[in-house]
Design a protein around this motif. Structure first.
Motif, PDB file in Angstrom:
ATOM      1  N   TYR B  22       0.740  -1.320  -0.072  1.00  0.00           N
ATOM      2  CA  TYR B  22      -0.070  -0.027   0.028  1.00  0.00           C
ATOM      3  C   TYR B  22       0.842   1.432   0.128  1.00  0.00           C
ATOM      4  CZ  TYR B  22      -2.686   3.839   1.901  1.00  0.00           C
ATOM      5  OH  TYR B  22      -3.119   5.060   2.157  1.00  0.00           O
ATOM      6  N   GLY B  23       1.708   1.082   0.894  1.00  0.00           N
ATOM      7  CA  GLY B  23       2.666   2.377   0.958  1.00  0.00           C
ATOM      8  C   GLY B  23       3.574   2.816  -0.378  1.00  0.00           C
ATOM      9  N   ALA B  24       4.070   1.652  -0.834  1.00  0.00           N
ATOM     10  CA  ALA B  24       4.635   1.825  -2.331  1.00  0.00           C
ATOM     11  C   ALA B  24       4.078   2.180  -3.331  1.00  0.00           C
ATOM     12  CB  ALA B  24       5.416   0.479  -2.597  1.00  0.00           C
ATOM     13  N   LEU B  25       2.567   2.005  -3.397  1.00  0.00           N
ATOM     14  CA  LEU B  25       1.600   2.398  -4.308  1.00  0.00           C
ATOM     15  C   LEU B  25       1.109   3.724  -4.055  1.00  0.00           C
ATOM     16  CD1 LEU B  25      -0.503  -0.742  -5.065  1.00  0.00           C
ATOM     17  CD2 LEU B  25       1.209   0.214  -6.454  1.00  0.00           C
ATOM     18  N   ALA B  26       1.016   4.101  -2.756  1.00  0.00           N
ATOM     19  CA  ALA B  26       0.411   5.416  -2.573  1.00  0.00           C
ATOM     20  C   ALA B  26       1.208   6.384  -2.015  1.00  0.00           C
ATOM     21  CB  ALA B  26      -0.797   5.040  -1.379  1.00  0.00           C
ATOM     22  N   ARG B  27       2.286   6.335  -1.504  1.00  0.00           N
ATOM     23  CA  ARG B  27       3.100   7.295  -1.099  1.00  0.00           C
ATOM     24  C   ARG B  27       3.583   8.204  -2.340  1.00  0.00           C
ATOM     25  NH1 ARG B  27       5.022   7.742   4.720  1.00  0.00           N
ATOM     26  NH2 ARG B  27       5.182   9.652   4.078  1.00  0.00           N
ATOM     27  N   ARG B  28       3.857   9.522  -2.057  1.00  0.00           N
ATOM     28  CA  ARG B  28       4.351  10.285  -3.116  1.00  0.00           C
ATOM     29  C   ARG B  28       6.008  10.648  -2.895  1.00  0.00           C
ATOM     30  NH1 ARG B  28       1.993  16.036  -3.043  1.00  0.00           N
ATOM     31  NH2 ARG B  28       2.550  16.004  -5.213  1.00  0.00           N
ATOM     32  N   ASN B  29       6.475  10.655  -1.754  1.00  0.00           N
ATOM     33  CA  ASN B  29       7.993  11.024  -1.468  1.00  0.00           C
ATOM     34  C   ASN B  29       8.739   9.642  -2.029  1.00  0.00           C
ATOM     35  OD1 ASN B  29      10.363  11.307  -0.278  1.00  0.00           O
ATOM     36  ND2 ASN B  29       9.568  13.099   0.497  1.00  0.00           N
ATOM     37  N   ALA B  30       9.765   9.642  -2.964  1.00  0.00           N
ATOM     38  CA  ALA B  30      10.338   8.631  -3.309  1.00  0.00           C
ATOM     39  C   ALA B  30      11.106   7.945  -2.246  1.00  0.00           C
ATOM     40  CB  ALA B  30      11.449   9.304  -4.361  1.00  0.00           C
ATOM     41  N   VAL B  31      11.691   8.698  -1.340  1.00  0.00           N
ATOM     42  CA  VAL B  31      12.351   7.851  -0.290  1.00  0.00           C
ATOM     43  C   VAL B  31      11.292   7.151   0.600  1.00  0.00           C
ATOM     44  CG1 VAL B  31      13.976   8.357   1.812  1.00  0.00           C
ATOM     45  CG2 VAL B  31      13.947   9.834  -0.144  1.00  0.00           C
ATOM     46  N   GLY B  32      10.056   7.717   1.053  1.00  0.00           N
ATOM     47  CA  GLY B  32       8.977   6.882   1.393  1.00  0.00           C
ATOM     48  C   GLY B  32       8.758   5.555   0.747  1.00  0.00           C
TER      49      GLY B  32
END
Lengths: 164, 108
Positions: B22-32
């Motif tokens: 979920y985080g890999a699909l939804a986060r905007r910041n590349a480090v996130g």
């Protein structure tokens, strides 16, 4: 009984800190949460009698990768404050597909049948060492090559062009 | 319930993997996004070691193929993180932003 208690406490720690990584607006808080989650996974390795991997997990993940990510956050900071939207437009779709994946994986895990044992395994440090220099010697050497190439590649990519 | 077995570890790793996905699909910041990849790789490692403990070592108690695989996954994860951060720093230097939905130079 003690093992069950330890497992549930560690699992709760891992999942809560993983949610912290995903949901925190501040990236530094996310990275701290990530370190906590890595530590929880290390405890899970102890519960699985994988003592060598416990040491590797603490050294590499908690020690090195968290610091590396901290450097990444610091070097790319002040792009945006904490008030900027942190999720993109497809985050509802992403949540739905992640939930569907979880349900499917759990269903498959409970449907499958495995020949499970509960016997205490042998010494994992000796076992991994012997495996790495006998049967898995080629993957071992390739892994060292991968690390060397990654080292050189990271320096070449991140280097400032105007310096040279 | 109180007897911890293979399925407990499988459910834990499935949950961790899906949170990371979920985080890999939804986060905007590349480090996130990079941090969420690490969560997913850790979930895979839990799976490998759990299968090694409960299934492979039923055949041979001195079989450590799962541990070897997990060690190799950790190696590749370290390489992937360093290369990813180098790319992100380079993109930041060139374009002053690291939001993955704004870096669409090569998107058709």
């Amino acid at each position: 009984m003690m093992e069950a208690l330890a497992f549930y406490a560690t699992a709760a720690l891992i999942l809560i800190s993983a949610l912290g990584v995903v949901l925190c607006r501040n990236l530094v808080h996310s990275a701290m949460s990530l370190a906590l989650s890595f530590l929880g996974v290390a405890v899970i390795y102890i519960l699985l009698h994988a003592f060598f991997l416990f040491g590797v997990q603490v050294l590499i993940y908690v020690g090195a990768i968290t610091v590396l990510i901290m450097f990444g956050i610091m070097l790319t900071r002040d792009v945006e404050g904490n008030l900027v939207q942190q999720t993109n437009r497809q985050h509802r779709m992403a949540a739905a597909s992640a939930l569907a994946t979880f349900i499917a994986l759990t269903y498959i895990a409970f449907q499958s049948h495995f020949n499970v044992t509960n016997a205490t395994p042998g010494d994992s440090v000796v076992g991994i060492g012997v495996a790495f220099i006998s049967r898995y010697v080629v993957p071992f050497e390739v892994a060292s090559l991968v690390l060397l190439v990654a080292l050189v590649g990271a320096i070449v990519i991140a280097r400032d062009k105007e310096v040279d | 319930m109180f007897e911890i077995g293979l399925s407990h570890y499988l459910v834990l790793s499935a949950a961790l993997f899906c949170i990371g996905a979920y985080g890999a699909l939804a986060r905007r910041n590349a480090v996130g996004v990079l941090m969420c990849f690490e969560l997913m790789l850790n979930a895979v490692n839990i799976n490998l070691v759990a299968f090694s403990r409960y299934v492979a070592q039923a055949v041979d108690p001195n079989l450590f193929a799962g541990h070897v695989f997990a060690a190799l996954v950790i190696t590749v994860a370290a390489a992937e993180t360093s290369i990813g951060l180098a790319l992100i720093i380079n993109i930041y230097r060139n374009r002053d932003r690291i939001n993955v939905d704004e870096i669409d130079l090569m998107k058709w």
